[in-house]
Design an enzyme around this catalytic site. Sequence first.
Site, PDB file in Angstrom:
ATOM      1  N   LYS A  57       0.832  -0.955  -0.012  1.00  0.00           N
ATOM      2  CA  LYS A  57       0.100   0.023   0.007  1.00  0.00           C
ATOM      3  C   LYS A  57       0.781   0.945   0.002  1.00  0.00           C
ATOM      4  O   LYS A  57       1.664   1.426   0.920  1.00  0.00           O
ATOM      5  CB  LYS A  57      -0.882  -0.077   1.200  1.00  0.00           C
ATOM      6  CG  LYS A  57      -1.744   1.215   1.491  1.00  0.00           C
ATOM      7  CD  LYS A  57      -3.126   0.939   1.329  1.00  0.00           C
ATOM      8  CE  LYS A  57      -4.011   2.041   1.027  1.00  0.00           C
ATOM      9  NZ  LYS A  57      -3.756   2.454  -0.437  1.00  0.00           N
ATOM     10  N   GLN A 101       7.501   3.755   3.570  1.00  0.00           N
ATOM     11  CA  GLN A 101       6.141   3.440   3.787  1.00  0.00           C
ATOM     12  C   GLN A 101       5.747   2.105   4.536  1.00  0.00           C
ATOM     13  O   GLN A 101       4.842   1.795   5.149  1.00  0.00           O
ATOM     14  CB  GLN A 101       5.601   3.057   2.280  1.00  0.00           C
ATOM     15  CG  GLN A 101       4.031   3.343   2.187  1.00  0.00           C
ATOM     16  CD  GLN A 101       3.234   4.771   2.223  1.00  0.00           C
ATOM     17  OE1 GLN A 101       3.888   5.250   1.276  1.00  0.00           O
ATOM     18  NE2 GLN A 101       2.203   4.983   2.803  1.00  0.00           N
ATOM     19  N   LYS A 121       5.776   3.381   8.136  1.00  0.00           N
ATOM     20  CA  LYS A 121       4.861   4.034   8.102  1.00  0.00           C
ATOM     21  C   LYS A 121       3.497   3.266   8.440  1.00  0.00           C
ATOM     22  O   LYS A 121       2.470   3.421   9.349  1.00  0.00           O
ATOM     23  CB  LYS A 121       4.440   5.037   7.319  1.00  0.00           C
ATOM     24  CG  LYS A 121       3.478   5.971   7.409  1.00  0.00           C
ATOM     25  CD  LYS A 121       3.319   6.807   6.028  1.00  0.00           C
ATOM     26  CE  LYS A 121       4.368   7.767   5.836  1.00  0.00           C
ATOM     27  NZ  LYS A 121       4.118   8.538   4.725  1.00  0.00           N
ATOM     28  N   LYS A 158       5.053   1.835  -3.349  1.00  0.00           N
ATOM     29  CA  LYS A 158       4.978   3.276  -3.780  1.00  0.00           C
ATOM     30  C   LYS A 158       5.155   3.183  -5.433  1.00  0.00           C
ATOM     31  O   LYS A 158       5.768   2.203  -5.845  1.00  0.00           O
ATOM     32  CB  LYS A 158       6.107   4.115  -3.538  1.00  0.00           C
ATOM     33  CG  LYS A 158       5.780   5.692  -3.591  1.00  0.00           C
ATOM     34  CD  LYS A 158       4.842   6.005  -2.162  1.00  0.00           C
ATOM     35  CE  LYS A 158       4.456   7.583  -2.512  1.00  0.00           C
ATOM     36  NZ  LYS A 158       3.765   8.055  -1.554  1.00  0.00           N
ATOM     37  N   GLY A 165      -3.091   8.030  -3.843  1.00  0.00           N
ATOM     38  CA  GLY A 165      -2.744   9.417  -4.272  1.00  0.00           C
ATOM     39  C   GLY A 165      -1.387   9.845  -3.504  1.00  0.00           C
ATOM     40  O   GLY A 165      -1.020   9.424  -2.770  1.00  0.00           O
ATOM     41  N   ASP A 166      -0.783  10.735  -4.458  1.00  0.00           N
ATOM     42  CA  ASP A 166       0.491  11.409  -3.644  1.00  0.00           C
ATOM     43  C   ASP A 166       0.597  12.776  -4.253  1.00  0.00           C
ATOM     44  O   ASP A 166      -0.387  13.131  -5.101  1.00  0.00           O
ATOM     45  CB  ASP A 166       1.825  10.425  -3.831  1.00  0.00           C
ATOM     46  CG  ASP A 166       2.887  11.015  -3.114  1.00  0.00           C
ATOM     47  OD1 ASP A 166       2.756  11.046  -1.899  1.00  0.00           O
ATOM     48  OD2 ASP A 166       3.901  11.214  -3.806  1.00  0.00           O
ATOM     49  N   THR A 195      -4.469  13.340   6.303  1.00  0.00           N
ATOM     50  CA  THR A 195      -3.081  13.691   6.397  1.00  0.00           C
ATOM     51  C   THR A 195      -2.604  14.696   7.082  1.00  0.00           C
ATOM     52  O   THR A 195      -2.095  14.889   8.289  1.00  0.00           O
ATOM     53  CB  THR A 195      -2.188  13.384   5.107  1.00  0.00           C
ATOM     54  OG1 THR A 195      -2.754  12.287   4.346  1.00  0.00           O
ATOM     55  CG2 THR A 195      -0.748  13.675   5.506  1.00  0.00           C
ATOM     56  N   ASN A 227      -2.688  19.286  -0.744  1.00  0.00           N
ATOM     57  CA  ASN A 227      -3.518  18.345   0.031  1.00  0.00           C
ATOM     58  C   ASN A 227      -3.084  18.428   1.346  1.00  0.00           C
ATOM     59  O   ASN A 227      -4.064  18.564   2.502  1.00  0.00           O
ATOM     60  CB  ASN A 227      -3.685  17.058  -0.499  1.00  0.00           C
ATOM     61  CG  ASN A 227      -4.465  16.274   0.471  1.00  0.00           C
ATOM     62  OD1 ASN A 227      -4.075  15.495   1.056  1.00  0.00           O
ATOM     63  ND2 ASN A 227      -5.898  16.384   0.336  1.00  0.00           N
ATOM     64  N   SER A 270      -6.781   5.454   4.392  1.00  0.00           N
ATOM     65  CA  SER A 270      -6.588   4.792   3.266  1.00  0.00           C
ATOM     66  C   SER A 270      -7.166   3.132   3.360  1.00  0.00           C
ATOM     67  O   SER A 270      -7.907   2.546   3.093  1.00  0.00           O
ATOM     68  CB  SER A 270      -5.274   4.573   2.347  1.00  0.00           C
ATOM     69  OG  SER A 270      -5.487   5.958   1.648  1.00  0.00           O
TER      70      SER A 270
END
Length: 432
Positions: free
Chosen positions: A78, A99, A102, A114, A153-154, A197, A228, A364
Amino acid sequence: KKKNPNEPEFIQAATEVLTSLEPVIQANPQYEENGILERITEPERQIMFRVSWVDDQGKVQVNRGYRVQFNSAIGPYKGGLRLHPSVNLGIIKFLGFEQIFKNSLTGLPIGGGKGGSDFDPKGKSDREIMAFCQSFMTELYRHIGPDTDVPAGDIGTGAREIGYMFGQYKRIRNAFEGVLTGKGLTYGGSLARTQATGYGLLYFTNAMLRKNGIELKGKTVVISGAGNVAIYAAEKAMELGAKVVTMSDSTGWVYDPDGIDLAAIKEIKEVKRDRLTAYKAYRPNSEYHEGRGVWSIKCDVALPCATQNELLEEDAKALVANGVIAVAEGANMPTTIEATKILQDAGVLFAPGKAANAGGVATSALEMSQNSERLSWSFEEVDAKLKGIMENIFKNADEAAEKYGHAKNYVVGANIAGFVKVADAMLAQGVI
Ligand code: NDP
């Protein structure tokens, strides 16, 4: 370094993590005996592919697509998809590596991955964006799935891009399933994901300040970015009684000593997709500056929310000289290793991104749960879960730091707390 030349961001992230894991490795020889560090720094799979599409002039454009499936020890891969001209394998690898830890910190069952492309969405028409996204998904679909890998998204990938990608996936697979998160609310998205976030960053920051006997209320906050993360960090900071005085984008920054007008920022960035130069028309008393510079403004709390390596050594010195109390990373690795050291040595409370910005991926994962249940939870329900998750991440990082003799070092604490769960799952699953 020998194995990964030309990947400075990945080397930087891996160095930072591996250095801080020393106490836990010493205390647990089974990790070293089973090659955990060698395995955890090598992606399980890296996919690179051609993305060709036709622009509005009828010309063929070619970009490169990436998906790095880094670690699936505790759940499906993810992590987001970044669309930015700077994207290369090293950047995607650094993001995928971060990630892993995290996602583990969220306490939810998600592995690390990613992806993205060197495609630049800026200045493209809607049709061009759709053409790119459809082409991108036409290759990516075969590598992902709701139980395999769930991108999100990113930078450069917002609700519009996720929508086009989801549509193409559904069309190819003939399946309506939770394969992407950050979806629109009419087709499986989660309430509060947009805010997650930024809000989560403030829930974490607030927990960190409180533990150290400090209130956020009444404090002056400096934020970089106007995307964002930055926008919803500013919104929650204001809700909690702080004053936000700066925001920035890739060309310049604004300083509004009376406090940023967030409605104006949202209109400029979310609706008009314009530059921050437009802000002065809303707030004549504000200042606009070209280039970078938000860290020169006196503040109590600094929240870097734009991109990697945007808070440098000299910025850290300026923040310390101006009496900053806390720096919390909304972006991924915005603070260089040298700058982090300066802040920590000066006693500044420092919240690393992998802990402080985990609210997005946590929400998410909540979106994945809702998709599996075919239910949607209320905004309040998701927001309350998010707050609980962020407070728990702080608690775990705080306790791990203390347990391994680095009290208040939340970098060490977050790395250790995130690592242990993944390492133990890898041990249990054998040498794979
Ligand atoms: P957005 O694309 O929405 O916003 C990024 C902001 O940073 C924009 O204001 C952009 O400027 C600015 N920016 C981007 N690249 C640069 C650069 N090279 N130099 C200076 N400014 C730059 O992205 P997000 O807000 O989603 O992401 C920001 C950071 O947070 C990234 O590091 C991302 O990985 C991280 N993150 C995001 C999560 C999320 O849920 N969105 C979750 C966890 C981490 P401009 O307006 O000119 O484009």
